[in-house]
Design a protein around this motif. Structure first.
Motif: not given
Ligand code: MG
Ligand code: ATP
Ligand code: MG
Ligand code: MG
Length: 433
Positions: A329, A347, A356, A359
């Motif tokens: 990350k 997420d 996804e 985020g």
């Molecule tokens: Mg992301």
């Protein structure tokens, strides 16, 4: 008689009246005595019925000769029609051709995706694309509604930037007079500064990523909604996200019935999209994948599309995967209070394999920690000086997230490929039209 020009979408309010519309011919069926014109004006689609005995030889001949996408003013009486989901049709009395179209390339028969993409400027006129664009518009409308109703201020981060928040491999480089500049990949860092000024803020703007791989979820240019909130911690951030996503889904269900129907979207899977959403930790998600026989992923790896789909399929709502390993990350995420190997992020994965859509994370608010993270990531302390300084001037816990508009449109509208969810998609090897 003053004849008012009416938009097709408003025609059900004019049953029994004679109206004039400006329209294009989408499709046509005719016999010796009657012609059925599928008309569109951008606001909607309606059937025009031309009866030879009623309109006479000349108007009927005009109707029979209309080619696909010919533009016209057309007059007639609005008649209730229970068989059409739209509720009415136009009994045509007059046709004034404005421009006769020739050889419109997109016919009702099947076309391949590359052909359609080459003709995107015309493909947008189709019923299906119309429905997708209306759903996109409703999501944007509901987004402004949600954030305005909840005390957020829209703040627009710059698109031309001197420094980049995440990595450099996907950045578009340009010149800013004599300096180097990059197109924005995310407005987040600026939104954090904005949140320190206005409390709760959101942005909605274009984002650019030189994605080198071809997938059905990645565009080169896409639109992102990025809220950022002062005094909001990890769990509260998730609550805002689930309420926001539920709001847009319910708004589309309420206001885009015809569009969803036209796309053949199974809405039963959308009806129960209400807060709260389930949460699964990254650790448990890895265990779940191992139980399901995935041996191509280990603790510490990021999920690929098949992993996200498998996790999503274990739930009937969007699911938050929380607390990812720090190593996969970006530098600005707040560490977990009890563990130094994971961060306070999540997420949000859409159901049905759309991947996804959000985020988000709590951001680091401690000056020394942020400085150390910047150094670990070999990022220039000069370029990030202003960002670091936010942590010296009344620093507070704060959180935010980014929702990809087109991913969300794809999911809610049930569109397989993201290229159909934006008017003019920029894709790997495609800059036209
Ligand atoms: Mg992301
Ligand atoms: P992915 O893992 O799918 O590549 P990401 O983690 O790189 O996405 P973020 O940086 O978290 O994406 O951006 C926030 C959101 O923006 C994502 O959740 C997604 O909805 C959307 N998004 C990211 N990259 C793209 C892209 N190339 N095209 C369209 N939407 C995107
Ligand atoms: Mg990515
Ligand atoms: Mg990701």
């Amino acid at each position: 008689l003053i004849m008012k020009k009416v938009m097709i979408q408003d025609m059900p309010k004019h049953i029994g009246e004679t109206v004039k519309i400006g329209a294009w011919l989408a499709n046509k069926r005719s016999s010796g005595k009657i012609a059925f014109l599928q008309l569109r004006d951008g606001s909607g689609f309606v059937q025009g019925v031309v009866v030879k005995e009623e309109v006479g030889e000349e108007v009927f001949a005009t109707a029979k000769g209309l080619t696909q996408e010919t533009s016209m003013y057309i007059t007639g009486e609005v008649k209730a029609d229970e068989r059409s989901s739209f509720g009415c049709e136009l009994v045509v009395t007059g046709i004034e051709v404005l421009h006769a179209a020739t050889d419109f390339p997109i016919t009702p028969k099947e076309h391949g995706p590359e052909f359609l993409m080459d003709n995107r400027h015309l493909w947008l006129r189709s019923r299906k694309q119309h429905a997708v664009m209306k759903i996109r518009n409703e999501i944007i409308r509901a987004t402004y509604e949600f954030f305005n109703q909840n005390g957020f201020t829209k703040m627009d981060p710059p698109i031309l930037t001197g420094s980049a928040p995440e990595g450099t491999s996907e950045l578009f480089h340009t010149k800013y007079f004599d300096e180097d500049a990059y197109l924005s990949q995310s407005g987040q860092l600026y939104m954090e500064a904005a949140a320190m000024a206005l409390g709760k803020v959101f942005s909605f703007g274009p984002t650019f990523r030189a994605e080198k791989s071809k997938t059905r979820r990645h565009l080169i240019e896409f639109w992102m909604i990025e809220p950022e909130m002062a005094f909001v911690e990890f769990e509260e951030n998730l609550e805002v996200q689930e309420q926001y996503v539920a709001h847009i889904v319910q708004s589309v269900l309420a206001n885009c019935k015809l569009d969803l129907e036209r796309l053949g979207r199974d809405t039963s899977t959308l009806e129960n999209i209400k807060a709260p959403f389930p949460r699964i930790s990254y650790d448990d998600a890895i265990k779940l994948l191992h139980e399901q026989g995935f041996d191509d992923i280990e603790w510490g790896d990021d999920f690929g599309a098949p992993h996200e789909t498998a996790i999503a399929n274990s739930f009937d709502k969007p699911v938050f995967i929380t607390c990812y390993p720090v190593g996969i990350k970006p530098f600005y995420m707040q560490p977990h209070p009890e563990r130094d190997d994971v961060v306070l992020c999540a997420d949000l994965i859409a159901p049905e394999g759309y991947g996804e859509i959000i985020g988000g994370s709590e951001r680091i608010h401690d000056y020394e920690l942020l400085k150390a993270r910047l150094e670990e990531h070999n990022l220039s302390l000069d370029a990030y000086a202003w960002y670091l300084e936010l942590r010296k001037q009344g620093s507070v816990p704060h959180s935010g997230f980014g929702l990809g508009l087109e991913r969300t449109v794809a999911w809610i509208s049930g569109t397989e490929h993201i290229r159909e969810t934006i008017p003019f998609p920029r894709l790997l090897n495609r800059l036209y039209p």
